[in-house]
Write a protein that holds these residues in place. Structure first.
Motif, PDB file in Angstrom:
ATOM      1  N   GLN A   1       2.400   1.669  -3.475  1.00  0.00           N
ATOM      2  CA  GLN A   1       1.393   2.082  -4.455  1.00  0.00           C
ATOM      3  C   GLN A   1       1.102   3.568  -4.345  1.00  0.00           C
ATOM      4  O   GLN A   1       1.041   4.290  -5.351  1.00  0.00           O
ATOM      5  CB  GLN A   1       0.112   1.269  -4.254  1.00  0.00           C
ATOM      6  CG  GLN A   1      -0.962   1.537  -5.298  1.00  0.00           C
ATOM      7  CD  GLN A   1      -2.237   0.785  -4.990  1.00  0.00           C
ATOM      8  OE1 GLN A   1      -2.928   1.078  -4.024  1.00  0.00           O
ATOM      9  NE2 GLN A   1      -2.545  -0.200  -5.809  1.00  0.00           N
ATOM     10  N   ARG A   2       0.922   4.056  -3.117  1.00  0.00           N
ATOM     11  CA  ARG A   2       0.643   5.481  -2.932  1.00  0.00           C
ATOM     12  C   ARG A   2       1.804   6.346  -3.401  1.00  0.00           C
ATOM     13  O   ARG A   2       1.603   7.414  -3.991  1.00  0.00           O
ATOM     14  CB  ARG A   2       0.328   5.759  -1.459  1.00  0.00           C
ATOM     15  CG  ARG A   2      -1.073   5.288  -1.061  1.00  0.00           C
ATOM     16  CD  ARG A   2      -1.474   5.704   0.345  1.00  0.00           C
ATOM     17  NE  ARG A   2      -0.874   4.844   1.361  1.00  0.00           N
ATOM     18  CZ  ARG A   2       0.098   5.196   2.170  1.00  0.00           C
ATOM     19  NH1 ARG A   2       0.618   6.408   2.083  1.00  0.00           N
ATOM     20  NH2 ARG A   2       0.578   4.351   3.065  1.00  0.00           N
ATOM     21  N   GLY A   3       3.030   5.886  -3.169  1.00  0.00           N
ATOM     22  CA  GLY A   3       4.182   6.662  -3.606  1.00  0.00           C
ATOM     23  C   GLY A   3       4.325   6.698  -5.113  1.00  0.00           C
ATOM     24  O   GLY A   3       4.682   7.736  -5.694  1.00  0.00           O
TER      25      GLY A   3
ATOM     26  N   SER B   1      -5.462  -0.257  -9.759  1.00  0.00           N
ATOM     27  CA  SER B   1      -4.931  -0.027  -8.410  1.00  0.00           C
ATOM     28  C   SER B   1      -5.318  -1.120  -7.414  1.00  0.00           C
ATOM     29  O   SER B   1      -5.399  -0.871  -6.220  1.00  0.00           O
ATOM     30  CB  SER B   1      -5.395   1.337  -7.869  1.00  0.00           C
ATOM     31  OG  SER B   1      -4.932   2.383  -8.692  1.00  0.00           O
TER      32      SER B   1
ATOM     33  N   ASP C   1       0.825  -1.206   0.000  1.00  0.00           N
ATOM     34  CA  ASP C   1       0.000   0.000   0.000  1.00  0.00           C
ATOM     35  C   ASP C   1       0.861   1.260   0.000  1.00  0.00           C
ATOM     36  O   ASP C   1       0.580   2.222  -0.717  1.00  0.00           O
ATOM     37  CB  ASP C   1      -0.919  -0.021   1.222  1.00  0.00           C
ATOM     38  CG  ASP C   1      -1.808   1.210   1.291  1.00  0.00           C
ATOM     39  OD1 ASP C   1      -2.700   1.351   0.437  1.00  0.00           O
ATOM     40  OD2 ASP C   1      -1.601   2.042   2.197  1.00  0.00           O
ATOM     41  N   ARG C   2       1.934   1.235   0.784  1.00  0.00           N
ATOM     42  CA  ARG C   2       2.831   2.398   0.848  1.00  0.00           C
ATOM     43  C   ARG C   2       3.485   2.654  -0.510  1.00  0.00           C
ATOM     44  O   ARG C   2       3.587   3.795  -0.973  1.00  0.00           O
ATOM     45  CB  ARG C   2       3.885   2.138   1.918  1.00  0.00           C
ATOM     46  CG  ARG C   2       4.951   3.223   2.015  1.00  0.00           C
ATOM     47  CD  ARG C   2       5.948   2.899   3.111  1.00  0.00           C
ATOM     48  NE  ARG C   2       7.090   3.782   3.045  1.00  0.00           N
ATOM     49  CZ  ARG C   2       8.339   3.377   3.062  1.00  0.00           C
ATOM     50  NH1 ARG C   2       8.621   2.088   3.137  1.00  0.00           N
ATOM     51  NH2 ARG C   2       9.331   4.230   3.026  1.00  0.00           N
TER      52      ARG C   2
ATOM     53  N   SER D   1      -1.769   4.465 -12.692  1.00  0.00           N
ATOM     54  CA  SER D   1      -2.243   3.579 -11.627  1.00  0.00           C
ATOM     55  C   SER D   1      -1.337   2.352 -11.565  1.00  0.00           C
ATOM     56  O   SER D   1      -0.792   1.916 -12.589  1.00  0.00           O
ATOM     57  CB  SER D   1      -3.692   3.161 -11.871  1.00  0.00           C
ATOM     58  OG  SER D   1      -3.823   2.461 -13.093  1.00  0.00           O
TER      59      SER D   1
ATOM     60  N   GLU E   1       1.891   6.293  -7.371  1.00  0.00           N
ATOM     61  CA  GLU E   1       0.748   6.875  -8.067  1.00  0.00           C
ATOM     62  C   GLU E   1       0.657   8.393  -7.915  1.00  0.00           C
ATOM     63  O   GLU E   1      -0.310   8.994  -8.379  1.00  0.00           O
ATOM     64  CB  GLU E   1      -0.546   6.223  -7.578  1.00  0.00           C
ATOM     65  CG  GLU E   1      -0.695   4.774  -8.058  1.00  0.00           C
ATOM     66  CD  GLU E   1      -2.047   4.187  -7.715  1.00  0.00           C
ATOM     67  OE1 GLU E   1      -2.736   4.756  -6.837  1.00  0.00           O
ATOM     68  OE2 GLU E   1      -2.410   3.154  -8.313  1.00  0.00           O
ATOM     69  N   GLU E   2       1.654   9.004  -7.309  1.00  0.00           N
ATOM     70  CA  GLU E   2       1.697  10.460  -7.288  1.00  0.00           C
ATOM     71  C   GLU E   2       1.793  10.986  -8.723  1.00  0.00           C
ATOM     72  O   GLU E   2       2.457  10.372  -9.565  1.00  0.00           O
ATOM     73  CB  GLU E   2       2.911  10.939  -6.482  1.00  0.00           C
ATOM     74  CG  GLU E   2       2.775  10.746  -4.971  1.00  0.00           C
ATOM     75  CD  GLU E   2       1.742  11.681  -4.377  1.00  0.00           C
ATOM     76  OE1 GLU E   2       1.619  12.826  -4.856  1.00  0.00           O
ATOM     77  OE2 GLU E   2       1.040  11.259  -3.439  1.00  0.00           O
TER      78      GLU E   2
ATOM     79  N   TYR F   1      -0.951  10.619 -14.939  1.00  0.00           N
ATOM     80  CA  TYR F   1      -1.464   9.879 -13.783  1.00  0.00           C
ATOM     81  C   TYR F   1      -1.409   8.389 -14.111  1.00  0.00           C
ATOM     82  O   TYR F   1      -2.080   7.922 -15.034  1.00  0.00           O
ATOM     83  CB  TYR F   1      -2.889  10.309 -13.456  1.00  0.00           C
ATOM     84  CG  TYR F   1      -2.998  11.780 -13.091  1.00  0.00           C
ATOM     85  CD1 TYR F   1      -2.876  12.198 -11.770  1.00  0.00           C
ATOM     86  CD2 TYR F   1      -3.191  12.754 -14.076  1.00  0.00           C
ATOM     87  CE1 TYR F   1      -2.950  13.533 -11.431  1.00  0.00           C
ATOM     88  CE2 TYR F   1      -3.264  14.098 -13.748  1.00  0.00           C
ATOM     89  CZ  TYR F   1      -3.145  14.486 -12.425  1.00  0.00           C
ATOM     90  OH  TYR F   1      -3.221  15.814 -12.086  1.00  0.00           O
TER      91      TYR F   1
END
Length: 514
Positions: free
Chosen positions: A175-177, A229, A172-173, A192, A179-180, A190
């Motif tokens: 993926q968030r980094g 995602s 999760d960490r 995913s 997908e910035e 953008y």
């Protein structure tokens, strides 16, 4: 004979594992006491000095056996053999230290679209940026490499706690980094990221690096099948499902060769006259043992095997054969519509093939409907796909925009491409006779089509109420189970005769009567 160093290597590994293990703390007092008992103060000093020296010596040699490449010299793109070797080394290090490791496979979705719209250089710049971001999210002993055009692999250095919960948090960490928003000279992009992962503790003892990577890839496949995602952890059930899919793939390949996959035809009716305005060809697999296999089960297998172009050839030939046969029987079926996949539309020889098939059956191009998904038009405004659509229209084929309303085709795209008819998705048709919001949405779509001088067809009509209201709102054609289910060519001929008799007996049926 084996070299002495080779014979001693397994012993050194076992001793290193023992020295690294937590049980070593329990033996230290006993070893110190034994040294003092046997040799007094000299023995105690010997044990105190010898153990750290032995630990450091074997530790250095162990690291030499299983080195961790500095991140600065790791390759950007690793082939399958290199990735497996990295995974093997990481597993050896983890087992030697009685620790755990894990593998993440990541897929950056949307890079192909970026390459088409902004160019391959921009796509490559984004790949480099994603790899840099990924490595920036990892620890010193972790490894991250790219293994394909849009795929990345992460191997975690040996850790005390890498269970399902920890790996999910790490995924999760990352993926968030990743997908910035990413800014390049061509604009802000953008991307995913889908992730599949597996920890070594979920595999059997002694599993290889190839097995660890395979498990993570299977989990990634599941993630990709569940929307953008998505994150999925590997389970043994996934392996069984993958084996079943591979078996199905072999079967469906043979089914194509044996002629078991053929089109069934679903009628389309004109709402003004009630008469048949055309039929849509839908692929069906007639299995000798399992009966009719739904397309949702075998079409993904064909797509994964790159066989959609071949399927298109089979469906087109059978469809034109059926149309020619209905003509010979004196049936009035104006045209047959065939779905064209993105893979078919990317074929630079498609236009020549269609022209040849129409000539072979002696049919005018206007009797062939070419159904194209809305997403294909939106994603491919230029290139081979666009040229093929334009060429088929100039040839005289009718272009239908399928599943209209579910994608993101703009009015500009509708004007750029020679679309003849909008096929309105069933999500807008369902309950339109009972839901005022649905009615307003349908009226807006029909108004847009009228202003653009486009024909319309409502898909998924389930009952007389939906049929009647679509006719009142001005939808030109309808199709769905409420009209008729898909059927084989011979059955369609019988249905068409019966429907023609019903129309003759009820001449006012259609839009005029509501």
């Amino acid at each position: 004979m084996p070299h002495l160093a080779e014979l001693l290597t397994p012993l050194r590994r076992r001793l290193l594992k023992w020295l690294h293990g937590p049980h070593m703390l329990a033996f230290l007092p006993a070893l110190s006491l034994a040294g003092f008992w046997l040799g007094g103060e000299a023995g105690l000093l010997t044990v105190a000095l010898l153990l750290p020296l032995l630990y450091l010596t074997l530790g250095r040699r162990g690291d030499a056996l299983h080195p961790v490449e500095p991140r600065s010299i790791l390759p950007g793109l690793a082939d399958a053999a290199m990735a497996q070797d990295m995974a093997d080394q990481m597993l050896l290090r983890a087992r030697a230290a009685s620790l755990a490791t894990g593998c993440l496979m990541l897929e950056a979705e949307g890079l192909e679209t970026v390459a088409r719209r902004a160019g391959s250089e921009t796509a490559e710049e984004l790949r480099d940026l994603l790899l840099t971001r990924l490595r920036g999210l990892l620890r010193r002993d972790d490894i991250a490499v790219r293994t394909g055009d849009s795929r990345f692999m992460v191997l975690f250095g040996p850790s005390l706690r890498l269970d399902l919960e920890a790996l999910l948090a790490l995924a999760d960490r990352m993926q968030r980094g990743l997908e910035e928003p990413a800014e390049t000279a061509t604009g802000v992009h953008y991307i995913s990221v889908a992730i599949g992962f597996c920890g070594m503790n979920r595999l059997k003892d002694g599993a290889s690096g190839a097995r660890l990577i395979e498990a993570a890839q299977i989990a990634l496949t599941e993630a990709l099948a569940n929307g953008p995602s998505a994150i999925r952890a590997w389970t043994e059930t996934m392996r069984a499902e993958r084996s079943a899919r591979q078996s199905l793939l072999h079967e469906v390949d043979r089914a194509l060769a044996k002629g078991q996959i053929q089109p069934w035809f679903q009628p389309q009716l004109c709402t003004s006259t009630g008469r048949i305005s055309g039929v849509e060809a839908l692929a069906r697999w007639i299995h000798p043992e399992r009966g009719i296999v739904p397309p949702g089960q075998f079409l993904p297998a064909l797509e994964a095997a790159g066989q959609m172009d071949r399927l298109g050839e089979v469906i087109l030939q059978h469809s034109l054969t059926a149309l020619r046969g209905w003509d010979d029987q004196g049936l009035d079926i104006p045209r047959v519509s065939v779905n064209f996949s993105a893979a078919e539309l990317r074929n630079p020889h498609l236009l020549d093939r269609i022209r040849w098939e129409l000539d072979r059956f002696g049919l005018p191009p206007a009797r062939l409907g070419v159904e194209v998904l809305e997403t294909v038009i939106a994603d491919c405004p230029e290139g081979v796909v666009a040229r093929n659509i334009m060429g088929l229209s100039r040839l005289g084929c009718q272009i239908d925009l399928d599943d209209f309303g579910t994608g993101h085709a703009s009015i500009t795209a509708l004007r750029r491409f020679p679309v003849n008819r909008l096929k309105i998705d069933r999500s807008f048709v369902s309950r339109v006779d009972r839901d005022e919001d649905q009615q307003r949405m349908m009226a807006a779509i029909l108004g847009l089509a009228e202003r653009l001088n486009l024909q319309t067809l409502g898909e998924g009509v389930e009952g007389l109420g939906e049929h009647a209201l679509l006719a009142q709102l001005g939808c030109d054609h309808v199709q769905g189970f409420g009209v008729a289910r898909p059927m084989a060519a011979a059955a369609l001929a019988d249905w068409a005769r019966a429907h023609a008799r019903r129309i003759a007996e009820a001449p006012n049926l259609g839009r005029a009567t509501g």
